[in-house]
Design an enzyme around this catalytic site. Structure first.
Site, mmCIF file in Angstrom:
data_model
loop_
_atom_site.group_PDB
_atom_site.id
_atom_site.type_symbol
_atom_site.label_atom_id
_atom_site.label_comp_id
_atom_site.label_asym_id
_atom_site.label_seq_id
_atom_site.Cartn_x
_atom_site.Cartn_y
_atom_site.Cartn_z
ATOM 1 C CG HIS A 24 -0.734 -0.135 2.506
ATOM 2 N ND1 HIS A 24 0.293 0.532 3.092
ATOM 3 C CD2 HIS A 24 -1.310 -0.847 3.500
ATOM 4 C CE1 HIS A 24 0.344 0.236 4.387
ATOM 5 N NE2 HIS A 24 -0.613 -0.608 4.642
ATOM 6 C CG HIS A 78 -3.724 -5.462 12.919
ATOM 7 N ND1 HIS A 78 -4.606 -4.410 12.855
ATOM 8 C CD2 HIS A 78 -2.734 -5.162 12.033
ATOM 9 C CE1 HIS A 78 -4.167 -3.530 11.964
ATOM 10 N NE2 HIS A 78 -3.047 -3.960 11.445
ATOM 11 C CD GLU A 80 -3.276 -2.784 7.348
ATOM 12 O OE1 GLU A 80 -2.622 -2.584 8.379
ATOM 13 O OE2 GLU A 80 -3.120 -2.121 6.299
ATOM 14 C CG ASP A 82 -1.208 -7.016 6.576
ATOM 15 O OD1 ASP A 82 -2.238 -6.509 7.065
ATOM 16 O OD2 ASP A 82 -0.059 -6.705 6.938
ATOM 17 C CG HIS A 145 -0.848 0.382 12.094
ATOM 18 N ND1 HIS A 145 -1.072 0.843 10.815
ATOM 19 C CD2 HIS A 145 -0.943 -0.947 12.031
ATOM 20 C CE1 HIS A 145 -1.265 -0.178 9.986
ATOM 21 N NE2 HIS A 145 -1.175 -1.270 10.712
ATOM 22 C CG ASP A 164 1.027 -4.486 11.616
ATOM 23 O OD1 ASP A 164 1.452 -5.447 10.945
ATOM 24 O OD2 ASP A 164 -0.034 -3.897 11.360
ATOM 25 C CE1 TYR A 191 5.615 -3.299 8.908
ATOM 26 C CE2 TYR A 191 5.377 -2.237 11.041
ATOM 27 C CZ TYR A 191 4.867 -3.023 10.031
ATOM 28 O OH TYR A 191 3.601 -3.530 10.133
ATOM 29 C CG HIS A 224 4.600 -7.619 8.645
ATOM 30 N ND1 HIS A 224 3.986 -8.211 7.563
ATOM 31 C CD2 HIS A 224 3.707 -6.727 9.134
ATOM 32 C CE1 HIS A 224 2.776 -7.694 7.412
ATOM 33 N NE2 HIS A 224 2.575 -6.803 8.359
HETATM 34 FE FE1 FEO Z 1 -1.501 -3.331 9.950
HETATM 35 FE FE2 FEO Z 1 0.581 -5.845 8.873
HETATM 36 O O1 FEO Z 1 -1.021 -4.876 9.047
#
Ligand code: FEO
Length: 397
Positions: A24, A78, A80, A82, A145, A164, A191, A224
């Site tokens: 993104h 989370h 999101e 991903d 976040h 994250d 990051y 990640h």
């Molecule tokens: Fe906020 Fe890795 O997603």
């Protein structure tokens, strides 16, 4: 990626996304990973899933450890996509009636992503869940976040599953910090700069909260990149430093150019900064990705922005960068603008307006030059660099 046992009975069953190059709007030159964790105790828990297109790979990884139907509960740290994109496939395989633990905001947000009527179990800070021999404790980390973000802490093993936070967009066969070594730190910094800089004050508060609770971490497992097992304090200390936006004796000269005139000005300004003892790098916005420039902005004291005037306006890459930087709220910066123009020359005015809107301290009205800068004009640029460099030197250690 095969599952990796990270501690007794605990596995990273996530996947590498080797070839993603744009996350993104964030450049991911080395891909990324979507980590997910399986804890095999008297109850079996899965923490987080992966991007939707990798869901089958996640299920195949889980299947190498246990039959997915034996998973007793799923935790979503989370919403999101991903990390939640694979939830529908996973819940279908695990059992739609199995409890799905998430924060209260996670409950609301997941319902907006998935129509299924899952067995949601909303938890908050201080709530605990026994797996038999082991205990999970939850901690909401709102706006780190997303509003739904939370940590899950495995008390007996002192392992933090941090979503994250502390992550890096990095795909590799190596799963641990001590295997990759210090070359992982620039990825962690990038990051932070591009995802978490805007939430620096919240990160600091969270670190204080963690300290007040006396939590120890033997391992920090983000969603990640590599897991921090060698010295988790190292990434925590870096987060504290980055959250404070501690500036080095450093400046970023970010610019674009049409016929090299604004570029010549950028080079002269950077030379002046260097002459004042400041680490200064001219960064051309069509040669450097905005997310790499933001990584440099994080610990720079001065940000000097140059744009040609195109059709009475900013050059489009500069407008893009200013918008991106504004959203990430860099704090405590010195700023200045410059640019070459043909006949109208509004760019410097527009840059100044944006830098002021970001609460930068404007150190100069800015340098505009019509057409090609010759020696006199370049000397003025150089002197601007020296002036800003001296201010940077006076305000940094
Ligand atoms: Fe906020 Fe890795 O997603």
């Amino acid at each position: 990626m095969k599952p990796v046992q990270i501690a007794e009975g605990i596995y990273d069953v996530g996947v590498n996304d080797w070839n993603i190059r744009d996350f993104h709007g964030y450049s991911t030159y080395l891909g990324t990973s979507y980590n997910a964790f399986l804890i095999v105790d008297e109850k079996i828990a899965l923490i987080d899933t992966v991007k939707k297109e990798f869901a089958d790979q996640l299920i195949a990884n889980i299947s190498q450890i246990v039959d997915p139907r034996k998973i007793d509960l799923v935790i979503s740290n989370h919403t999101e996509m991903d990390h939640s994109g694979g939830l529908a496939r996973v819940m279908h395989r695990v059992g739609e009636d199995k409890p799905l633990y998430c924060s209260k905001m996670g409950h609301k947000n997941l319902q907006r992503h998935f129509p299924q009527n899952w067995n949601y179990q909303a938890v908050g800070t201080g709530d605990e869940l026994s797996l038999g021999r082991r205990t999970l404790a939850f901690m909401e980390t709102k706006m780190l976040h997303w509003p739904d973000s939370m940590f899950t802490y495995l008390k007996e093993d002192k392992i933090l599953f941090s979503s994250d936070a502390f992550g890096q967009h990095y795909a590799g066969q190596e799963k641990f910090d001590d295997v990759v070594g210090d070359r992982i730190m620039p990825h962690a910094k990038k990051y932070f700069a591009n995802i978490l800089m805007v939430y620096g004050p919240r990160v600091l508060k969270l670190m204080e909260q963690v300290q007040s609770l006396g939590l120890e971490f033997k391992m920090i497992c983000p969603d990640h990149g590599v897991l921090w097992r060698d010295n988790p304090a190292k990434i925590i200390d870096a987060y504290v430093r980055w959250s404070k936006q501690e500036a080095k004796k450093k400046a970023v000269v970010v610019y674009d150019t049409m016929w090299h005139s604004t570029e010549k000005m950028a080079d002269a300004i950077a030379s002046g900064l260097a002459a004042a003892g400041v680490d200064a790098r001219p960064m051309h916005l069509r040669k450097w990705h905005r997310s790499d420039i933001m990584t440099e902005v994080l610990d720079a004291k001065a940000i000097i922005v140059g744009s040609p005037t195109l059709n009475n306006n900013l050059f489009p890459t500069i407008a893009d960068f200013l918008t991106y930087m504004k959203g990430l709220k860099p704090a405590g910066k010195l700023g200045a603008a410059f640019g070459s123009y043909g006949w109208s020359g509004e760019a410097v005015k527009f840059i100044n307006r944006e830098l002021e809107a970001m609460d930068f301290e404007l150190v100069d009205p800015g340098l505009r030059h019509q057409y090609i800068p010759e020696q006199d004009a370049l000397e003025k640029c150089y002197q601007l660099g020296v002036k800003i460099g001296e201010m940077v030197g006076a305000q940094t250690a």
